[in-house]
Design a protein around this motif. Structure first.
Motif, PDB file in Angstrom:
ATOM      1  N   GLU A 192      46.152  34.047 -11.394  1.00 17.49           N
ATOM      2  CA  GLU A 192      45.274  33.636 -13.056  1.00 17.49           C
ATOM      3  C   GLU A 192      43.945  34.839 -12.752  1.00 17.49           C
ATOM      4  O   GLU A 192      43.511  34.943 -11.666  1.00 17.49           O
ATOM      5  N   GLY A 193      44.268  35.468 -14.021  1.00 15.62           N
ATOM      6  CA  GLY A 193      42.931  36.178 -14.286  1.00 15.62           C
ATOM      7  C   GLY A 193      43.108  37.909 -13.444  1.00 15.62           C
ATOM      8  O   GLY A 193      41.858  38.419 -13.750  1.00 15.62           O
ATOM      9  N   LEU A 194      43.821  38.181 -12.425  1.00 18.62           N
ATOM     10  CA  LEU A 194      43.385  38.789 -11.612  1.00 18.62           C
ATOM     11  C   LEU A 194      44.574  40.544 -11.883  1.00 18.62           C
ATOM     12  O   LEU A 194      45.509  39.632 -12.115  1.00 18.62           O
ATOM     13  N   ASN A 195      44.643  40.942 -11.611  1.00 22.43           N
ATOM     14  CA  ASN A 195      45.436  42.843 -11.794  1.00 22.43           C
ATOM     15  C   ASN A 195      45.884  42.326 -12.741  1.00 22.43           C
ATOM     16  O   ASN A 195      47.658  42.886 -13.071  1.00 22.43           O
ATOM     17  N   LYS A 196      45.459  42.758 -14.084  1.00 21.55           N
ATOM     18  CA  LYS A 196      45.940  43.053 -15.000  1.00 21.55           C
ATOM     19  C   LYS A 196      46.059  43.720 -15.695  1.00 21.55           C
ATOM     20  O   LYS A 196      45.589  44.809 -15.610  1.00 21.55           O
ATOM     21  N   VAL A 197      47.217  44.061 -17.064  1.00 18.30           N
ATOM     22  CA  VAL A 197      47.803  45.397 -17.086  1.00 18.30           C
ATOM     23  C   VAL A 197      48.576  45.461 -18.603  1.00 18.30           C
ATOM     24  O   VAL A 197      48.674  43.920 -18.923  1.00 18.30           O
ATOM     25  N   LYS A 198      48.552  46.064 -19.455  1.00 11.93           N
ATOM     26  CA  LYS A 198      48.476  46.552 -21.150  1.00 11.93           C
ATOM     27  C   LYS A 198      50.089  46.418 -21.117  1.00 11.93           C
ATOM     28  O   LYS A 198      50.692  47.983 -20.281  1.00 11.93           O
ATOM     29  N   ARG A 199      50.356  45.311 -21.751  1.00  8.56           N
ATOM     30  CA  ARG A 199      52.170  45.908 -22.008  1.00  8.56           C
ATOM     31  C   ARG A 199      51.745  46.745 -23.603  1.00  8.56           C
ATOM     32  O   ARG A 199      51.578  45.969 -24.401  1.00  8.56           O
TER      33      ARG A 199
END
Length: 106
Positions: free
Chosen positions: A39-46
């Motif tokens: 949760e909340g980590l390793n965010k990517v944009k799609r």
């Protein structure tokens, strides 16, 4: 099927990668791929197309999976990152234990 040492709801410390040193709660476990989503980590944009559930579409930010070997469980009692031991209780039930303090995790 490969085994993963952590479960959904566990608090973990990320050991390597761009989120190194951060703590988070596991949202889901993907045992076939040996990966976890924190949760909340390793965010990517799609970039997503408009759908009926999301008529707007656009750029969505979400968590990407991390390999399970890159996370370490944090013990509830001693609040330290620890390896996991296995123990069989008197009633025959298998449980996970903290290697540092011996606390039963499950």
């Amino acid at each position: 099927m490969p085994k993963v040492h952590v479960r959904k709801g566990d608090t973990v410390l990320v050991l390597s990668g761009k989120s190194e040193g951060k703590k988070g709660k596991i949202i889901s476990v993907l045992p076939k791929k040996e990966r976890v989503i924190v949760e909340g980590l390793n965010k990517v944009k799609r970039h997503t197309k408009p759908t009926q559930t999301m008529p707007q579409g656009g750029i969505v930010e979400k968590e990407a999976p991390i390999h399970s070997s890159n996370v370490m469980l944090i013990c509830n009692r001693c609040s330290k990152p620890t390896r996991i031991g296995k123990r069989v209780l008197d009633d025959g039930k298998k449980v996970r234990t903290c290697k540092k303090c011996g606390e039963v995790i499950d």
